[in-house]
Design a protein around this motif. Structure first.
Motif, mmCIF file in Angstrom:
data_model
loop_
_atom_site.group_PDB
_atom_site.id
_atom_site.type_symbol
_atom_site.label_atom_id
_atom_site.label_comp_id
_atom_site.label_asym_id
_atom_site.label_seq_id
_atom_site.Cartn_x
_atom_site.Cartn_y
_atom_site.Cartn_z
ATOM 1 N N HIS A 1 -6.051 -23.005 6.298
ATOM 2 C CA HIS A 1 -6.174 -21.792 5.887
ATOM 3 C C HIS A 1 -5.147 -20.875 6.276
ATOM 4 N N THR A 2 -4.357 -20.090 5.202
ATOM 5 C CA THR A 2 -3.538 -19.265 5.648
ATOM 6 C C THR A 2 -4.111 -17.856 5.734
ATOM 7 N N ASP A 3 -5.206 -17.650 5.634
ATOM 8 C CA ASP A 3 -6.088 -16.364 5.968
ATOM 9 C C ASP A 3 -7.245 -16.409 6.833
ATOM 10 N N TRP A 4 -6.759 -17.401 7.877
ATOM 11 C CA TRP A 4 -7.789 -17.762 9.089
ATOM 12 C C TRP A 4 -8.193 -16.377 9.784
ATOM 13 N N ARG A 5 -7.268 -15.706 9.855
ATOM 14 C CA ARG A 5 -7.577 -14.281 10.720
ATOM 15 C C ARG A 5 -8.556 -13.419 10.073
ATOM 16 N N THR A 6 -8.859 -13.571 8.864
ATOM 17 C CA THR A 6 -9.746 -12.679 8.245
ATOM 18 C C THR A 6 -11.164 -13.155 8.044
ATOM 19 N N HIS A 7 -11.390 -14.442 8.933
ATOM 20 C CA HIS A 7 -12.689 -14.839 8.660
ATOM 21 C C HIS A 7 -13.905 -14.290 9.205
ATOM 22 N N GLY A 8 -13.783 -12.984 9.765
ATOM 23 C CA GLY A 8 -14.924 -12.186 10.326
ATOM 24 C C GLY A 8 -15.243 -12.558 11.928
ATOM 25 N N GLU A 9 -14.222 -13.403 12.364
ATOM 26 C CA GLU A 9 -14.680 -13.517 13.613
ATOM 27 C C GLU A 9 -14.452 -12.638 14.880
ATOM 28 N N GLY A 10 -13.256 -11.705 14.388
ATOM 29 C CA GLY A 10 -12.907 -10.756 15.153
ATOM 30 C C GLY A 10 -11.840 -11.395 16.313
ATOM 31 N N HIS A 11 -11.028 -12.452 15.971
ATOM 32 C CA HIS A 11 -10.124 -12.928 16.796
ATOM 33 C C HIS A 11 -8.704 -12.256 16.362
ATOM 34 N N SER A 12 -7.796 -12.236 17.415
ATOM 35 C CA SER A 12 -6.383 -11.777 17.326
ATOM 36 C C SER A 12 -5.449 -12.845 17.347
ATOM 37 N N GLY A 13 -6.030 -14.211 17.578
ATOM 38 C CA GLY A 13 -4.913 -15.089 17.523
ATOM 39 C C GLY A 13 -4.039 -15.441 18.886
ATOM 40 N N ARG A 14 -4.626 -14.650 20.056
ATOM 41 C CA ARG A 14 -3.970 -14.740 21.227
ATOM 42 C C ARG A 14 -4.554 -15.841 22.075
ATOM 43 N N GLU A 15 -5.803 -16.350 21.483
ATOM 44 C CA GLU A 15 -6.332 -17.346 22.258
ATOM 45 C C GLU A 15 -5.639 -18.965 21.919
ATOM 46 N N PHE A 16 -4.289 -18.768 21.166
ATOM 47 C CA PHE A 16 -3.811 -19.825 20.521
ATOM 48 C C PHE A 16 -2.557 -19.827 21.139
ATOM 49 N N ALA A 17 -1.935 -21.099 21.840
ATOM 50 C CA ALA A 17 -0.530 -21.149 22.406
ATOM 51 C C ALA A 17 0.155 -21.203 20.889
ATOM 52 N N ALA A 18 -0.079 -21.910 19.849
ATOM 53 C CA ALA A 18 0.714 -21.591 18.694
ATOM 54 C C ALA A 18 -0.314 -21.990 17.430
ATOM 55 N N VAL A 19 0.146 -21.728 16.140
ATOM 56 C CA VAL A 19 -0.572 -21.956 15.108
ATOM 57 C C VAL A 19 0.287 -23.063 14.017
ATOM 58 N N LEU A 20 -0.470 -24.055 13.816
ATOM 59 C CA LEU A 20 0.373 -24.904 12.877
ATOM 60 C C LEU A 20 -0.264 -25.003 11.544
ATOM 61 N N GLY A 21 0.318 -24.983 10.426
ATOM 62 C CA GLY A 21 -0.073 -24.746 9.204
ATOM 63 C C GLY A 21 -0.257 -26.505 8.593
ATOM 64 N N LYS A 22 -1.291 -26.905 8.110
ATOM 65 C CA LYS A 22 -1.371 -28.243 7.431
ATOM 66 C C LYS A 22 -0.672 -28.288 6.001
ATOM 67 N N PRO A 23 -0.012 -29.511 5.743
ATOM 68 C CA PRO A 23 0.166 -30.470 6.667
ATOM 69 C C PRO A 23 1.115 -30.351 7.685
ATOM 70 N N ILE A 24 1.039 -31.125 8.838
ATOM 71 C CA ILE A 24 1.827 -30.683 10.090
ATOM 72 C C ILE A 24 2.497 -31.784 10.334
ATOM 73 N N SER A 25 4.087 -31.610 10.409
ATOM 74 C CA SER A 25 5.193 -32.617 10.708
ATOM 75 C C SER A 25 5.008 -33.085 12.101
ATOM 76 N N SER A 26 5.531 -34.137 12.284
ATOM 77 C CA SER A 26 5.286 -34.684 13.897
ATOM 78 C C SER A 26 6.343 -34.099 14.713
ATOM 79 N N ALA A 27 7.442 -33.496 14.179
ATOM 80 C CA ALA A 27 8.383 -32.774 14.978
ATOM 81 C C ALA A 27 7.797 -31.645 15.278
ATOM 82 N N ASP A 28 7.172 -30.639 14.372
ATOM 83 C CA ASP A 28 6.551 -29.458 14.816
ATOM 84 C C ASP A 28 5.404 -29.411 15.895
ATOM 85 N N LEU A 29 4.768 -30.649 15.650
ATOM 86 C CA LEU A 29 3.400 -30.864 16.350
ATOM 87 C C LEU A 29 3.740 -31.128 17.736
ATOM 88 N N LEU A 30 4.873 -31.922 18.069
ATOM 89 C CA LEU A 30 5.403 -32.407 19.346
ATOM 90 C C LEU A 30 6.132 -31.177 19.983
#
Length: 409
Positions: free
Chosen positions: A370-399
């Motif tokens: 979901h590219t619009d995950w920030r707008t799903h009404g939970e009031g989160h800023s994204g600071r709770e995540f060390a990084a955000v990876l969009g699917k599909p995820i390459s092995s290089a990006d994940l590692l």
């Protein structure tokens, strides 16, 4: 004084109805244009995937064909993100060397393995930096190449091996003065020039006038424009222009002028969630304990396998509640949590908040389609995540994201 206004009221109602019908018709036309463009582009990517898979099965050559499949999947993912962003915020722009998307488009076109078209690639030795969405640049190059190939392989062209030349360079003053088929050029700006030239049957005056028009009612026709309908939109929003040269009897040359980056020496922006660190990343996670949760078992197996191949000890679960319970039972056991966003009973954002209530310094990687995950009404800023990876995820990006998150803990 009495006046009969019934006729005027009926006329106003009819006018309002016609306006509504016109609006609906315009929306349907827009959706039709969008769906045909996406169908065309996805068919090209599926052809690249299918051709690469066939080459693996027939020849046993794995490396370059797997790379083509991964490249096509990445491009398809970019198209889906553009579709999900349709009518919403603009996609992320970045500083990109134009040679990369052009080379990738050529590699995808070669994946059919037919050998019916000879490709001549002419790229400069130095980087050609532009500020744009990388998916846009690759789509322009791939659609022009596909259009040239289809023109060469059309029934109008005599049997034989055709040739396509694709070249990239910094546009000179003389090259900035051809008659333009679309757009305009700013004399104060510098442009790069992407040329795609074929020796197919060419385009007559009527075909040149309709070359960028979508073919809503004949999608099976030879592609002398159906795949090019999206180009004016992409090139136009980036401040570029398109020139077309063809004598109507033999060959056609498309010239795309794309604005160069205004500050070529600026450092590229750091990816989301990344920090500067003293030592480089190794791509290994040996000895680290990673907890992974995703409600899709197939995705869960793939993500776990990638992390295990890099040396991590992985525990996986399909329920966010199970992941939370595992962290609560032994808070200091885990080095990293990798979570999906959209799960049945608890979102990845809520899981991250619950986990940080017990282990504030445990890094959490978010995986989401979901590219619009920030707008799903939970009031989160994204600071709770060390990084955000969009699917599909390459092995290089994940590692890379996983190792960086653990090192930055």
């Amino acid at each position: 004084i009495a006046r009969d206004l019934s006729e005027r009221v009926r006329a106003n109602r009819e006018l309002a109805r016609l306006r509504d019908d016109l609006q609906v018709a315009r929306q349907r036309e827009l959706i039709g244009h969008l769906s045909i463009g996406l169908t065309h582009d996805f068919n090209n990517l599926l052809a690249a995937i299918s051709g690469s898979a066939s080459l693996i099965a027939d020849s046993g050559i794995v490396g370059p064909n797997v790379q083509r499949i991964q490249l096509a999947v990445g491009q398809a993912s970019g198209l889906l993100r553009r579709l999900s962003d349709f009518g919403m915020r603009p996609p992320l722009r970045e500083r990109v060397d134009m040679r990369g998307p052009v080379r990738a488009a050529v590699d995808l076109l070669l994946a059919d393995g037919s050998g019916a078209v000879e490709l001549q690639l002419d790229l400069p030795a130095r980087p050609v930096m532009v500020d744009a969405v990388q998916t846009d640049m690759m789509q322009v190059a791939l659609n022009l190449l596909t259009n040239a190939r289809d023109s060469i392989l059309s029934e109008e062209y005599p049997t034989g091996r055709g040739r396509i030349r694709i070249a990239l360079c910094i546009a000179s003053d003389a090259e900035l003065k051809p008659p333009l088929a679309f757009g305009s050029l700013d004399p104060a700006r510098a442009y790069c020039l992407l040329e795609v030239e074929d020796d197919g049957p060419g385009l007559d005056a009527d075909a040149r006038s309709r070359v960028f028009a979508p073919r809503l009612f004949s999608p099976s026709a030879v592609d002398c424009g159906s795949g090019l309908a999206i180009l004016p939109s992409i090139v136009g929003k980036n401040g570029g222009a398109i020139a077309l040269t063809s004598d109507g009897s033999s060959g056609a040359r498309f010239s795309v002028f794309w604005p160069l980056d205004s500050d070529r020496n600026a450092a590229p922006a750091a990816p989301h969630g990344s920090r500067r660190r003293a030592r480089p990343l190794s791509g290994r996670l040996d000895g680290h304990m990673v907890l992974v949760t995703d409600d899709n078992p197939d995705v869960l197996r793939v993500i776990s396998a990638i992390l295990e191949n890099a040396g991590a000890e992985v525990a996986s679960c399909t329920m966010a509640e199970d992941a939370l319970e595992a962290v609560n039972e032994d808070p200091r056991h885990w080095d990293l949590l990798v979570t999906d966003y959209a799960m049945p009973s608890m979102s990845g954002a809520r899981l991250a908040r619950e986990v940080h209530a017990h282990v504030p310094d445990l890094p959490v990687l978010l995986m989401t389609a979901h590219t619009d995950w920030r707008t799903h009404g939970e009031g989160h800023s994204g600071r709770e995540f060390a990084a955000v990876l969009g699917k599909p995820i390459s092995s290089a990006d994940l590692l890379a994201a996983a190792e960086a998150a653990i090192l930055d803990r």
